[in-house]
Scaffold this active site. Sequence first.
Site, PDB file in Angstrom:
ATOM      1  N   ASP A  40      36.939  40.906  39.686  1.00  0.00           N
ATOM      2  CA  ASP A  40      37.021  42.060  38.791  1.00  0.00           C
ATOM      3  C   ASP A  40      38.215  41.958  37.852  1.00  0.00           C
ATOM      4  O   ASP A  40      39.343  41.721  38.286  1.00  0.00           O
ATOM      5  CB  ASP A  40      37.139  43.358  39.598  1.00  0.00           C
ATOM      6  CG  ASP A  40      35.857  43.704  40.328  1.00  0.00           C
ATOM      7  OD1 ASP A  40      34.791  43.268  39.873  1.00  0.00           O
ATOM      8  OD2 ASP A  40      35.920  44.413  41.350  1.00  0.00           O
ATOM      9  N   CYS A  68      35.582  48.269  33.209  1.00  0.00           N
ATOM     10  CA  CYS A  68      35.134  49.651  33.105  1.00  0.00           C
ATOM     11  C   CYS A  68      36.076  50.514  32.282  1.00  0.00           C
ATOM     12  O   CYS A  68      37.254  50.226  32.152  1.00  0.00           O
ATOM     13  CB  CYS A  68      34.940  50.278  34.489  1.00  0.00           C
ATOM     14  SG  CYS A  68      36.449  50.564  35.413  1.00  0.00           S
ATOM     15  N   HIS A  99      31.876  58.401  38.419  1.00  0.00           N
ATOM     16  CA  HIS A  99      33.003  59.321  38.450  1.00  0.00           C
ATOM     17  C   HIS A  99      32.559  60.775  38.383  1.00  0.00           C
ATOM     18  O   HIS A  99      33.391  61.679  38.321  1.00  0.00           O
ATOM     19  CB  HIS A  99      33.977  59.011  37.314  1.00  0.00           C
ATOM     20  CG  HIS A  99      34.686  57.705  37.495  1.00  0.00           C
ATOM     21  ND1 HIS A  99      34.147  56.512  37.095  1.00  0.00           N
ATOM     22  CD2 HIS A  99      35.875  57.405  38.066  1.00  0.00           C
ATOM     23  CE1 HIS A  99      34.974  55.530  37.395  1.00  0.00           C
ATOM     24  NE2 HIS A  99      36.030  56.039  37.979  1.00  0.00           N
TER      25      HIS A  99
END
Length: 757
Positions: free
Chosen positions: A597, A642, A693
């Site tokens: 990531d 992200c 989220h």
Amino acid sequence: MTTSIIGFPRIGEHRELKFATEHYWKKRATQEELLTTAKQLRAQHWAKQKAAGIDLIPVGDFSFFDTTLDAAYLFNIVPDRYKSLGLDSLDEYFALARGYQSETASVKALPMKKWFNTNYHYIVPEFDDQTDVKLVGSKLFDEITEAKDQGIENPKAVIVGPYTLLKLSIFKGHKQASDFAASLTTAYSELLAKLNTQGINWLQLDEPALSFDQSEADIALFAKIYDKLLAAKKDVKVLLQTYFGDVRDSYQTITKLPFDGIGLDFVATKENIKLVKQDGFPADKVLFAGVVNGKNIWRNHYVTTIETLKSLNVAGDVVLSSSCSLQHVPYDASLETNLPKSVQRHLAFAYQKLDELVELDAIFQGHDQKVLAVNNELFSTIRHPENQQVKTRIDHLTPADYTRLPERSKREKIQKDVFHLPELPTTTIGSFPQTKDVRQNRSKLRKGEITRAEYDAFNQEKIKRIIKFQEDAGVDVLVHGEYERNDMVEYFGEKLDGFVFTQNGWVQSYGSRGVKPPIIWGDVSRNEPITVDTTVFANKLTDHLVKGMLTGPVTIFNWSFPREDITPEQSVTQIALAIRDEVLDLEAHDIKIIQIDELALRENLPLRKSDWYSAYLDWAVPAFRLVHSGVKPETQIHTHMCYSEFGDIIQAIDNLDADVISFEASRSDLSLIDQLVAADFQTEVGPGVYDIHSPRIPSVEELEEIIKRIIAKLPAAKVWINPDCGLKTRSEKEAFEAVTNMVEAAKKVRSSLYETN
């Protein structure tokens, strides 16, 4: 008046606001209880600044979620779909930030993006052609009254400025930023008038967007807004506050406008120092000098700071300030009693930075030279641990170490032949919910209440359960759930040499979400495997492919507090070699897909485009390639990014040479897809199909439509289906239902593709 700060942390020294807010969201606390906690925190923060001797104390920097959202809400920038929910003001505010779902209504949250070059996130305001900009809220005015009632005699009102509010917003419809400039200026003028009736001496208008590259049209828009706004200020003095970068494009404009004060960041860049020295600073304005670092946690070297201040030769008044809001650092370094004294004595969190400003002021005014001597002695004692093996390894790197062979197109064919995955393969980003029992298990180990074997056995049962859930749901590529990980950066830092860790060093990331960044203190190296045992355990439980889950070197660096004695490139290269060793270990243990990531790749991108490559991407991208260049062609490398804007660095992201990249896309309404197409993006891609989220659970039909929109623009053979981020922060009910719906939607679209073919 000689000292001030731009803003203060708000989550609470012990995360009181986080817990109070989450209890309210879960209906375990009343709104009144939440508001009481918030009021207590504000009082504590103001009292702390006053006791430290800060002259000008900010009010308005407190927020339940995000100050950009606060400003939008204050000025009625609320789309009708949220107003139509019929909620009270606080719940409507939270609906903008988190989305809303009931039996009768379902609304997605507004987009969320990174706040300039930090790990903090802001909610993106949305204008449409029907937006009626006007002053409607009272939050700022109420908090000013509250502060004065609590003995803050000279509060400084703080709000995001109109130019930055426009530059950070999205516009749905025909109207653009310039079309709202007049109404927004009028609304800010009304705010000024009301502050004037409250007896406010200073209004701080935060305009960090001035640190971006500015066109002539941008500068004209800024001048148009402030020509009118400053004419309405009356007795209120207006401080133009910038931070995170320099104002080279607009310096001449802003120094000619009738601001009473201008705040410049002298830490993030030397360019502002150069501007003041070369072009001078108006004697009729107050310089708010950002000399104490609001983004890092090291003590200020007073002699260097004083030399900088004296070199400016400012004729008028100078106020010493933080370089940016202190919300980006923890509260109190004195609480970190588990750290070695050799480290702790060099730390300055928010409380210590208040003291530093007061001490610097005393030295600058010529009142206290003893403090300067003590500070010089402190800086003579810094001893960062060095690792000669790491240095030697870096010295021997060659261009071949940064190049993976064969080329990606050939690897893609090899991997499809090996994996036999269906079209539109489904997966998740890595983590599954960290439920209460998971956190309790970790706490028991930390307190010595259970053995390591007991701790591992608990996590293994969790892994078995989550593997079975994914199999039953029909997920194609599985993950082990990451139950052993406290945080995606802290966990790796704990396993690497060169890092130290705080007990209570929490920093707000977004809303109620806090992170506890590690501190890079010495040279970084890996002495033993980090994730191999848990990943191999999960891999043996299933016939499905299981991804190894790692955090990339740039993200580990960007989400840590870095050393200042070596360059970011040197530090990131050390971390990259450590993660490279982990990648090769996973591959050696038959892990065929490895996700590395790099959520924070764009985070430290310089704000000026001219610096993007030479100052950052020219070493950040190769660092990622160094991590994975040694694997076999049939080993598939994934990465994930992200909550940021990637369209302008798409080529750099493609140059990471990963095999699959998953992006946040749901909150941005899949706008990234068009940018991928325009750039002829070659990497296989997983645009996030729903927002993790938000507690909102998307239906199968909604997800099916989203997937169809994606493959209408991208070849289905290059598309993966996944959420937009890890599921750690969601409840199991939310996560399991959403993933199940996602898989079902992918299957339906896949079936239609097979029928068509």
